[in-house]
Structure formats: structure tokens, C-alpha cells
Design an enzyme around this catalytic site. Structure first.
Site, PDB file in Angstrom:
ATOM      1  N   THR A  96       0.821  -1.219   0.000  1.00 12.28           N
ATOM      2  CA  THR A  96       0.000   0.000   0.000  1.00 12.28           C
ATOM      3  C   THR A  96       0.846   1.256   0.000  1.00 12.28           C
ATOM      4  O   THR A  96       0.503   2.247  -0.659  1.00 12.28           O
ATOM      5  CB  THR A  96      -0.924  -0.002   1.237  1.00 12.28           C
ATOM      6  OG1 THR A  96      -1.850  -1.067   1.091  1.00 12.28           O
ATOM      7  CG2 THR A  96      -1.687   1.302   1.375  1.00 12.28           C
ATOM      8  N   THR A 125       1.519  -4.689   4.060  1.00 15.08           N
ATOM      9  CA  THR A 125       1.308  -5.152   5.441  1.00 15.08           C
ATOM     10  C   THR A 125       0.686  -6.546   5.504  1.00 15.08           C
ATOM     11  O   THR A 125       0.830  -7.243   6.498  1.00 15.08           O
ATOM     12  CB  THR A 125       0.397  -4.174   6.224  1.00 15.08           C
ATOM     13  OG1 THR A 125      -0.882  -4.119   5.595  1.00 15.08           O
ATOM     14  CG2 THR A 125       1.007  -2.793   6.303  1.00 15.08           C
ATOM     15  N   ASP A 126      -0.017  -6.955   4.425  1.00 14.46           N
ATOM     16  CA  ASP A 126      -0.753  -8.222   4.491  1.00 14.46           C
ATOM     17  C   ASP A 126       0.150  -9.409   4.851  1.00 14.46           C
ATOM     18  O   ASP A 126      -0.221 -10.254   5.668  1.00 14.46           O
ATOM     19  CB  ASP A 126      -1.460  -8.510   3.160  1.00 14.46           C
ATOM     20  CG  ASP A 126      -2.686  -7.628   2.961  1.00 14.46           C
ATOM     21  OD1 ASP A 126      -3.123  -6.981   3.934  1.00 14.46           O
ATOM     22  OD2 ASP A 126      -3.212  -7.583   1.827  1.00 14.46           O
TER      23      ASP A 126
HETATM   24  N1  ASP Z   1      -2.709  -5.422   0.168  1.00 12.24           N
HETATM   25  C1  ASP Z   1      -1.662  -4.557   0.681  1.00 12.24           C
HETATM   26  C2  ASP Z   1      -0.365  -5.350   0.676  1.00 12.24           C
HETATM   27  O1  ASP Z   1      -0.153  -6.134   1.547  1.00 12.24           O
HETATM   28  C3  ASP Z   1      -2.000  -4.087   2.042  1.00 12.24           C
HETATM   29  C4  ASP Z   1      -0.973  -3.153   2.674  1.00 12.24           C
HETATM   30  O2  ASP Z   1       0.130  -2.971   2.235  1.00 12.24           O
HETATM   31  O3  ASP Z   1      -1.335  -2.572   3.729  1.00 12.24           O
HETATM   32  O4  ASP Z   1       0.435  -5.204  -0.218  1.00 12.24           O
END
Ligand code: ASP
Length: 351
Positions: A17, A95-96
Site C-alpha cells: 500500500t 502489510t498483508d
Molecule cells: N494489500 C496490501 C499489501 O499487503 C496491504 C498493505 O500494504 O497494507 O500489499
């Protein structure tokens, strides 16, 4: 750390993200920001810190695979070889699956002696209230100046050990929590670090990216057909982390899993039982429904999170499939992933 010389930090980007843009064609977010744009979000003229940049890949971390963990570890090694005097490394990541990638790097790059800092954001960088600029700045600050010699996640003003961390919130700024014990440190006017973290040191780093990708994570639920485990073994998996209930309990009456576990073990598949609970630990000796798993050859993840257990089992099976050695390695605390076994957390057992 004094400021008699400028610090040098390498920023490696992988997507997520923090580097995503809204794409009107697909009406959703996808990675797309260059590292140049990430750097533009930082305050002009970062005092006393030089930032070298490298793009490793651009992925939503939901698409990260174990070979991407190896690519990140390899990029760290290359950076270290090229710039041995670096003060630290920052890796921007979604973050995932950040906890998986950062845990894998923890096992693959040991004794680095400098901070390897993963960070990201819940809101894309170009949105005014994004947490990206702050997290990136905090990560650079830790990489440049913190007396920390291990891999960590810096997010929302906290410094976490990846193998002790879970993504707990999908939209709040505090996406991550450390699960027993508390974070390694916090960021405020000062960088506050707790004693149990690994300090900076000058040991020779060990890079070892060997991994067995044929490891499965199976969540137990009421009604789980035990044949599922047999099918997984038939598919050629060498290890399965079974996320049990509570202290690692599994069904042992109707739809009992014990027969499938016994069969899996006899076919050379390593079974590790972890817990679905974020806090507390797996202890297969408490209930009959845990002991039964132990008696047919399952190992306990102790206080490891399921994420850490999965990554660790993959890393171990990349090195050996000798049953004694796998057991021994599973019970060895390598990077602070098992604080209870390492004696970092005292546990009082109920009678
Ligand atoms: N879908 C995103 C990822 O993990 C979520 C994030 O980065 O917060 O790349």
C-alpha cells in the site's frame, strides 16, 4: 549514536500500500509508485542520513511467495557486500504478508548486527493522511541510529520483532501487535529500546536462504474432515502446521485428526501444532485432546505464532529432513521466536 559522520541507509522497495496508487481502470489500489516518489515524501534534506535506493519488485504482498522472501534476503546480502559500512536497511513492504516475509528474513539473515527494518502503510502515500511518510521516516531513523542488531517491523511508532508479531487490524494505523512479550521498542522524542532486543554487533552475518516450500498451514475448525490432512500429505507436502484450538487442541472423537496425523508422520511428514490464539502458548500436555496429538508424533510450536512456525518449518526443512534434527531445530530458539524457551518470559504453570 553520535553524529560525527553521516549515517547511510539502504532503502529496498517491494510494493504494498505504501507504494500503491488508485487505478481508475480497475477501481482499486495497485502498486505503482516509484522509489523516487517514496523519497519525495520525506522531509527535505534528511539531516545526517544518506539514503541509497534499490527496487526489488513491485507487488501487492498478497502475491508474495516464498521465493520472494529469498529475493529479499539475497538483496540484503548484495547490499551488504556492496556497502559494508551501511548503518541499516529499510524494506518497504505490504502489510498483508509483512510478518511472513520479515520472519523469513529473520531466519535467513542471522547475526546481521544492524537493523533490517520492514515498514509499510495502511493508506497510500499520496493521500494526505497516509501513515506512509511517518512510518518510512521512523524506519529510516531506526535503521540509521537505533542500537538494534536484528530484523524488525517499524509501524505506528512501535518496533516489533517479526516472529512475535501479528497483523491484527486491517484498517487502523496500528496494524501490528507484538504478542507476548511487548514490542522491542517505541519511537517518540527518543528511540526507546527494551533490554531483550539484540544490540548492534560486529559478528559475521550468516546468509542462508534454503527453504522447503512444501509446508502447509491448516486451520482446525469444528467439522474439519480429517481426510484433508491425508490429501495434503498425498500432494507431497513435507510439513504441516496445524493451527489447533486454545493450547493446541484438536478433535479426537468424531472426525478425529489423530489417525491422519499418525499416518502423516509415518509417511515422513512433519506435523507441528500451533494455536489459533494470538496470546498464550501451545501446550499439548494440558488436555487429553492435545496429548493425543503429541502421542501420535506431532510437535508443539510452543509459544511461536502460526506464521513464525510455518516459516521456521519451511526454513528447517530446507536444511534437513532427518527427524531427530528437525525436532531439535524446531525446539531451538534462533531469532527470539520462542521467548519462553529462550527464558525471556517466565511462565507459572497451573497445577
Ligand atoms: N494489500 C496490501 C499489501 O499487503 C496491504 C498493505 O500494504 O497494507 O500489499
Amino acid at each position: 549514536m553520535g553524529t560525527d559522520r553521516d549515517a547511510t541507509v539502504c532503502l529496498l522497495t517491494t510494493g504494498g500500500t505504501i507504494g500503491s496508487i488508485y487505478d481508475p481502470a480497475i477501481e482499486s489500489l495497485r502498486p505503482g509508485l516509484s522509489v523516487k516518489v517514496l523519497l519525495q515524501s520525506l522531509p527535505k534534506g534528511l539531516r545526517h542520513v544518506n539514503v541509497i535506493t534499490r527496487e526489488i519488485f513491485q507487488l501487492d504482498s498478497a502475491n508474495a511467495q516464498p521465493h520472494h522472501w529469498q529475493e529479499i534476503a539475497t538483496a540484503i546480502k548484495k547490499t551488504h557486500d556492496e556497502f559494508p559500512d551501511l548503518d541499516g536497511i529499510v524494506i518497504t513492504h505490504g502489510t498483508d504478508t509483512m510478518v511472513y516475509s520479515a520472519s523469513a528474513v529473520s531466519f535467513m539473515v542471522q547475526d546481521f548486527g544492524k537493523p533490517i527494518v520492514f515498514t509499510g502503510a495502511q493508506i497510500p502515500l499520496h493521500i494526505p493522511w497516509s501513515d506512509g511518510p511517518r512510518n518510512l521516516l521512523d524506519a529510516i531513523r531506526v535503521a540509521a541510529f537505533a542500537d538494534l542488531g536484528e530484523t524488525c517491523i517499524v509501524f505506528n511508532g512501535e518496533i516489533h520483532r517479526p516472529t512475535r508479531t501479528k497483523k491484527m487490524r486491517s484498517d487502523a494505523y496500528d496494524a501490528f501487535d507484538s504478542v507476548d512479550p511487548s514490542p522491542l521498542g517505541t519511537l517518540g522524542r527518543d528511540i526507546v529500546l527494551f533490554e531483550r532486543r539484540t544490540q548492534r554487533h560486529n559478528l559475521v552475518p550468516r546468509f542462508d536462504t534454503r527453504l522447503d516450500e512444501r509446508v502447509f498451514l491448516l486451520k482446525v475448525f469444528p467439522g474439519l474432515p480429517p481426510e484433508v490432512l491425508s490429501r495434503i500429505v498425498d500432494m507431497g507436502y513435507h510439513g504441516v502446521v496445524i493451527e489447533g484450538f486454545g493450547t493446541g487442541n484438536i478433535p479426537t472423537q468424531e472426525k478425529s485428526l489423530t489417525g491422519s496425523i499418525q499416518q502423516a508422520v509415518s509417511q515422513g511428514c512433519f506435523i507441528v501444532i500451533s494455536s489459533q490464539c494470538a496470546f498464550g502458548q501451545t501446550d499439548l500436555s494440558i488436555y487429553a485432546v492435545g496429548r493425543a496429538a503429541m502421542e501420535v508424533g506431532a510437535m508443539s510450536a510452543y509459544d511461536m505464532t502460526s506464521e513464525a512456525a510455518l516459516v521456521k518449518l519451511s526454513w528447517i526443512l530446507g536444511h534437513t529432513r532427518d527427524p531427530m534434527r528437525v525436532r531439535e531445530m524446531m525446539m531451538t530458539d534462533y531469532v527470539g521466536e520462542m521467548p519462553i524457551l529462550a527464558g525471556e518470559v517466565a511462565v507459572e504453570k497451573a497445577e
